[in-house]
Design a protein around this motif. Sequence first.
Motif, mmCIF file in Angstrom:
data_model
loop_
_atom_site.group_PDB
_atom_site.id
_atom_site.type_symbol
_atom_site.label_atom_id
_atom_site.label_comp_id
_atom_site.label_asym_id
_atom_site.label_seq_id
_atom_site.Cartn_x
_atom_site.Cartn_y
_atom_site.Cartn_z
ATOM 1 N N MET A 1 0.848 -1.182 0.000
ATOM 2 C CA MET A 1 0.000 0.000 0.000
ATOM 3 C C MET A 1 0.887 1.236 0.000
ATOM 4 S SD MET A 1 -2.710 1.358 2.857
ATOM 5 C CE MET A 1 -4.186 1.089 1.920
ATOM 6 N N GLY A 2 0.504 2.227 -0.793
ATOM 7 C CA GLY A 2 1.215 3.497 -0.793
ATOM 8 C C GLY A 2 0.852 4.284 0.455
ATOM 9 N N ASN A 3 1.417 5.442 0.562
ATOM 10 C CA ASN A 3 1.112 6.285 1.714
ATOM 11 C C ASN A 3 -0.361 6.666 1.737
ATOM 12 O OD1 ASN A 3 3.700 6.231 2.657
ATOM 13 N ND2 ASN A 3 4.211 8.296 2.033
ATOM 14 N N ILE A 4 -0.867 6.818 2.935
ATOM 15 C CA ILE A 4 -2.215 7.347 3.117
ATOM 16 C C ILE A 4 -2.086 8.602 3.968
ATOM 17 C CG2 ILE A 4 -3.418 5.140 2.905
ATOM 18 C CD1 ILE A 4 -3.711 5.224 5.998
ATOM 19 N N SER A 5 -2.964 9.541 3.740
ATOM 20 C CA SER A 5 -2.939 10.759 4.548
ATOM 21 C C SER A 5 -3.766 10.542 5.815
ATOM 22 C CB SER A 5 -3.509 11.927 3.745
ATOM 23 O OG SER A 5 -4.908 11.760 3.568
ATOM 24 N N THR A 6 -3.532 11.406 6.757
ATOM 25 C CA THR A 6 -4.337 11.372 7.984
ATOM 26 C C THR A 6 -5.807 11.541 7.631
ATOM 27 O OG1 THR A 6 -2.497 12.229 9.293
ATOM 28 C CG2 THR A 6 -4.708 12.493 10.213
ATOM 29 N N GLN A 7 -6.100 12.438 6.682
ATOM 30 C CA GLN A 7 -7.492 12.683 6.289
ATOM 31 C C GLN A 7 -8.117 11.438 5.658
ATOM 32 O OE1 GLN A 7 -9.267 15.645 6.996
ATOM 33 N NE2 GLN A 7 -10.918 14.206 6.560
ATOM 34 N N GLU A 8 -7.353 10.743 4.805
ATOM 35 C CA GLU A 8 -7.873 9.506 4.190
ATOM 36 C C GLU A 8 -8.184 8.468 5.257
ATOM 37 O OE1 GLU A 8 -5.811 9.038 -0.150
ATOM 38 O OE2 GLU A 8 -4.477 8.952 1.586
ATOM 39 N N ALA A 9 -7.276 8.314 6.215
ATOM 40 C CA ALA A 9 -7.496 7.348 7.294
ATOM 41 C C ALA A 9 -8.698 7.751 8.143
ATOM 42 C CB ALA A 9 -6.243 7.231 8.159
ATOM 43 N N GLN A 10 -8.812 9.039 8.428
ATOM 44 C CA GLN A 10 -9.941 9.524 9.228
ATOM 45 C C GLN A 10 -11.257 9.304 8.497
ATOM 46 O OE1 GLN A 10 -9.492 13.182 11.558
ATOM 47 N NE2 GLN A 10 -11.349 13.935 10.577
ATOM 48 N N ASP A 11 -11.295 9.616 7.215
ATOM 49 C CA ASP A 11 -12.514 9.402 6.427
ATOM 50 C C ASP A 11 -12.898 7.928 6.394
ATOM 51 O OD1 ASP A 11 -12.565 12.133 5.937
ATOM 52 O OD2 ASP A 11 -11.825 11.956 3.871
ATOM 53 N N TRP A 12 -11.907 7.055 6.223
ATOM 54 C CA TRP A 12 -12.152 5.613 6.182
ATOM 55 C C TRP A 12 -12.736 5.151 7.518
ATOM 56 C CZ3 TRP A 12 -10.908 1.161 8.712
ATOM 57 C CH2 TRP A 12 -11.126 -0.044 8.032
ATOM 58 N N LEU A 13 -12.098 5.586 8.614
ATOM 59 C CA LEU A 13 -12.576 5.185 9.941
ATOM 60 C C LEU A 13 -13.988 5.692 10.204
ATOM 61 C CD1 LEU A 13 -9.299 5.807 11.937
ATOM 62 C CD2 LEU A 13 -10.533 3.624 11.837
ATOM 63 N N ILE A 14 -14.257 6.942 9.857
ATOM 64 C CA ILE A 14 -15.595 7.497 10.073
ATOM 65 C C ILE A 14 -16.638 6.717 9.284
ATOM 66 C CG2 ILE A 14 -17.058 9.500 9.549
ATOM 67 C CD1 ILE A 14 -14.693 11.261 10.472
ATOM 68 N N GLU A 15 -16.315 6.403 8.034
ATOM 69 C CA GLU A 15 -17.260 5.643 7.207
ATOM 70 C C GLU A 15 -17.546 4.273 7.817
ATOM 71 O OE1 GLU A 15 -17.302 3.524 2.889
ATOM 72 O OE2 GLU A 15 -16.398 5.515 2.965
ATOM 73 N N LYS A 16 -16.495 3.585 8.268
ATOM 74 C CA LYS A 16 -16.679 2.249 8.847
ATOM 75 C C LYS A 16 -17.441 2.296 10.167
ATOM 76 C CE LYS A 16 -14.706 -0.190 5.678
ATOM 77 N NZ LYS A 16 -15.439 -1.161 4.886
ATOM 78 N N VAL A 17 -17.109 3.261 11.021
ATOM 79 C CA VAL A 17 -17.809 3.385 12.308
ATOM 80 C C VAL A 17 -19.276 3.727 12.062
ATOM 81 C CG1 VAL A 17 -17.998 4.796 14.402
ATOM 82 C CG2 VAL A 17 -15.764 3.925 13.689
ATOM 83 N N ALA A 18 -19.532 4.649 11.144
ATOM 84 C CA ALA A 18 -20.912 5.025 10.831
ATOM 85 C C ALA A 18 -21.698 3.817 10.333
ATOM 86 C CB ALA A 18 -20.924 6.144 9.785
ATOM 87 N N HIS A 19 -21.076 3.016 9.467
ATOM 88 C CA HIS A 19 -21.738 1.818 8.953
ATOM 89 C C HIS A 19 -22.072 0.864 10.097
ATOM 90 C CE1 HIS A 19 -22.763 -1.434 6.237
ATOM 91 N NE2 HIS A 19 -21.944 -2.216 6.929
ATOM 92 N N ARG A 20 -21.122 0.650 10.995
ATOM 93 C CA ARG A 20 -21.339 -0.256 12.132
ATOM 94 C C ARG A 20 -22.464 0.241 13.040
ATOM 95 N NH1 ARG A 20 -19.973 -4.401 10.999
ATOM 96 N NH2 ARG A 20 -18.030 -4.783 9.989
ATOM 97 N N LEU A 21 -22.558 1.558 13.173
ATOM 98 C CA LEU A 21 -23.571 2.141 14.065
ATOM 99 C C LEU A 21 -24.896 2.383 13.369
ATOM 100 C CD1 LEU A 21 -21.380 4.772 15.963
ATOM 101 C CD2 LEU A 21 -22.094 2.510 16.764
ATOM 102 N N GLY A 22 -24.906 2.281 12.030
ATOM 103 C CA GLY A 22 -26.123 2.529 11.279
ATOM 104 C C GLY A 22 -26.511 3.998 11.235
ATOM 105 N N VAL A 23 -25.489 4.872 11.176
ATOM 106 C CA VAL A 23 -25.739 6.313 11.139
ATOM 107 C C VAL A 23 -25.013 6.925 9.937
ATOM 108 C CG1 VAL A 23 -26.021 6.448 13.653
ATOM 109 C CG2 VAL A 23 -23.768 6.866 12.647
ATOM 110 N N GLU A 24 -25.324 8.185 9.652
ATOM 111 C CA GLU A 24 -24.645 8.908 8.585
ATOM 112 C C GLU A 24 -23.221 9.250 9.030
ATOM 113 O OE1 GLU A 24 -25.572 9.776 5.434
ATOM 114 O OE2 GLU A 24 -27.235 8.410 5.842
ATOM 115 N N PRO A 25 -22.245 9.142 8.126
ATOM 116 C CA PRO A 25 -20.865 9.508 8.490
ATOM 117 C C PRO A 25 -20.743 10.916 9.062
ATOM 118 C CG PRO A 25 -20.870 8.335 6.413
ATOM 119 C CD PRO A 25 -22.319 8.584 6.774
ATOM 120 N N SER A 26 -21.551 11.835 8.593
ATOM 121 C CA SER A 26 -21.471 13.220 9.067
ATOM 122 C C SER A 26 -21.819 13.358 10.551
ATOM 123 C CB SER A 26 -22.383 14.122 8.242
ATOM 124 O OG SER A 26 -23.732 13.708 8.372
#
Length: 88
Positions: A1-26
Motif C-alpha cells: 500500500m502506498g502512503n495514506i494521509s491522515t485525512q484519508e485514514a480519518q474518512d475511512w474510519l468514520i465511514e466504517k464506524v458510521a456503517h457499524r452504528l447505522g448512522v450517517e458519516p457526518s
Amino acid sequence: MGNISTQEAQDWLIEKVAHRLGVEPSTVPPDQYFDELDLDSTEALILAGEMENWLGFELQTTALWYHPTIKDLAAHLAEEVAQRATSA
C-alpha cells in the motif's frame, strides 16, 4: 500500500464506524472517544480486522488504547504506513 494521509485514514474510519452504528458519516465526530461510540467489542474487533485488511498489516493491540479517538488513530495510521513504506 502506498502512503495514506491522515485525512484519508480519518474518512475511512468514520465511514466504517458510521456503517457499524447505522448512522450517517457526518454524525460521527472524529474527536469522540471510541468507547463513547457505542461499538461493542465484537464490532470493534471486526473494525480492527477490516482496518488491517485495508492497511495490509497487523495493528498493535494497544493502538486503540494509545489513540482513543478517530482523529488520533488516523494520524497514527498515516504515520505507521509512512514508516513501513520507508523501511520496506
